[in-house]
Design a protein around this motif. Structure first.
Motif, short mmCIF file in Angstrom:
data_model
loop_
_atom_site.label_atom_id
_atom_site.label_comp_id
_atom_site.label_asym_id
_atom_site.label_seq_id
_atom_site.Cartn_x
_atom_site.Cartn_y
_atom_site.Cartn_z
N GLU A 46 -28.56 -46.18 12.26
CA GLU A 46 -29.37 -45.19 12.99
C GLU A 46 -28.90 -43.77 12.73
N THR A 47 -27.58 -43.56 12.80
CA THR A 47 -27.07 -42.20 12.56
C THR A 47 -27.10 -41.84 11.08
N LEU A 48 -26.82 -42.81 10.22
CA LEU A 48 -26.78 -42.53 8.78
C LEU A 48 -28.15 -42.11 8.24
N ALA A 49 -29.22 -42.50 8.93
CA ALA A 49 -30.56 -42.11 8.49
C ALA A 49 -30.80 -40.62 8.65
N ILE A 50 -30.05 -39.98 9.57
CA ILE A 50 -30.28 -38.55 9.81
C ILE A 50 -29.03 -37.70 9.55
N TYR A 51 -27.89 -38.39 9.32
CA TYR A 51 -26.62 -37.68 9.11
C TYR A 51 -25.77 -38.55 8.19
N PRO A 52 -25.51 -38.11 6.94
CA PRO A 52 -25.06 -39.02 5.89
C PRO A 52 -23.55 -39.28 5.85
N PHE A 53 -22.91 -39.44 6.98
CA PHE A 53 -21.46 -39.61 7.00
C PHE A 53 -21.04 -40.74 7.93
N HIS A 54 -20.03 -41.47 7.48
CA HIS A 54 -19.41 -42.50 8.32
C HIS A 54 -18.31 -41.83 9.16
N PHE A 55 -18.34 -42.06 10.45
CA PHE A 55 -17.41 -41.34 11.32
C PHE A 55 -17.10 -42.16 12.57
N VAL A 56 -16.04 -41.76 13.25
CA VAL A 56 -15.74 -42.17 14.61
C VAL A 56 -15.57 -40.90 15.43
N LEU A 57 -16.23 -40.85 16.56
CA LEU A 57 -16.09 -39.74 17.51
C LEU A 57 -15.61 -40.31 18.83
N GLU A 58 -14.45 -39.84 19.29
CA GLU A 58 -13.95 -40.26 20.60
C GLU A 58 -13.89 -39.04 21.52
N ILE A 59 -14.43 -39.21 22.72
CA ILE A 59 -14.42 -38.17 23.73
C ILE A 59 -13.57 -38.65 24.90
#
Length: 293
Positions: free
Chosen positions: A101-114
């Motif tokens: 879902e995110t890769l379709a609009i933002y082309p990076f593999h990531f982890v975000l922790e808040i």
């Protein structure tokens, strides 16, 4: 779903939707300091801005020859992407990972922790960003906390101000109707450390500062007392905003900024964009302190 953490002085609530702050309540003053949202003005309270700040030129950005559409302020706010991975009495940790879902609009593999952690009169909001892909990752990050203003019954909006610890010489960059940053500015801080609030100060949208010396901004009652402060040592830009006439004010630490009218449209050229190498991570935090006792 709301989650609650607390210290001896504060009770803080966070909404699972968007991992958004929902309440900062003082046990001492018995007051609520976070804007509680109102459809008449703005239903948001403290959205997390990732992986862009503000608007993109034409709503799109280019990376490696491919076009991507990202909504204003990114895809975290109002989403259910965040999952709780740790909960303690005084600390709550959410995690978002890249997906189809995110890769379709933002082309990076990531982890975000808040991580939300409360100690005494201070709430820290910590952001860990990790590049889990095999190419450099480009991103921006920001906070958008809105504070009730006025705080006390019977007070008026124009009795309040935003105060900086340093005397500043900076101007705001004017936002165009399409949400882009224009080429013109308006002098707001001219050898001053105070921005008085008044009904029409945000008629032209947010005040955007790129060159502040200060790394703190306080909401103060001009005649009586400081109310709260936001410390943003890790952040390069600051936005201050409210809907015109609304009883709140946002103090927004940003790593990044909306596209300018002259933007190339390429993500790697975007002003304030950060680059993170494969396997690397970085942590950026800001703190909210309630100063009233």
């Amino acid at each position: 779903m709301l989650f609650t953490i607390e210290s001896d002085l504060l009770i803080v609530k966070i909404n699972s939707k968007g991992m958004e702050l929902s309440s900062i309540h003082s046990k001492t003053t018995k007051l609520e300091y976070l804007w509680q949202g109102d459809p008449q003005y703005w239903t948001g309270q403290a959205p997390i801005l990732f992986p862009i700040i503000g608007a993109l030129k034409d709503g799109k950005t280019m990376f490696q020859g491919k076009e991507y559409e990202l909504p204003k302020h990114g895809f975290i706010r109002n989403s259910e992407l965040g999952k709780v991975i740790k909960q303690e009495k005084d600390r709550l940790v959410f995690q978002v990972t890249s997906s189809p879902e995110t890769l379709a609009i933002y082309p990076f593999h990531f982890v975000l922790e808040i991580t939300f952690q409360v100690i005494g009169n201070c709430l820290e909001v910590k952001h860990l960003v990790k590049n889990t892909g095999e190419q450099d990752m480009y991103y921006s990050l920001g906070g958008h906390p809105a504070f009730a203003c006025p705080i006390h019954t019977g007070e008026k909006y124009d009795e309040y101000a935003i105060e900086f610890p340093e005397v500043e010489q900076d101007h705001t960059w004017l936002i165009q109707p399409n949400g882009l940053i224009g080429n013109e500015g308006d002098q707001i801080l001219n050898n001053s450390n105070l921005i008085p609030l008044q009904e029409h100060i945000f008629d032209a949208d947010a005040l955007i500062f790129k060159h502040l010396k200060s790394k703190k901004a306080s909401l103060v009652h001009q005649k009586q007392r400081p109310v709260l402060e936001v410390e943003f040592e890790d952040f390069d830009y600051l936005g201050i905003w409210a809907k015109p006439g609304a009883p709140f004010v946002c103090i927004e630490p940003w790593l990044g900024i909306a596209d300018s009218v002259n933007a190339s449209g390429k993500l790697i050229d975007k002003e304030g964009i950060r680059k993170l190498s494969p396997g690397n991570s970085e942590i950026k935090s800001y703190q909210i302190r309630i100063l009233e006792e």
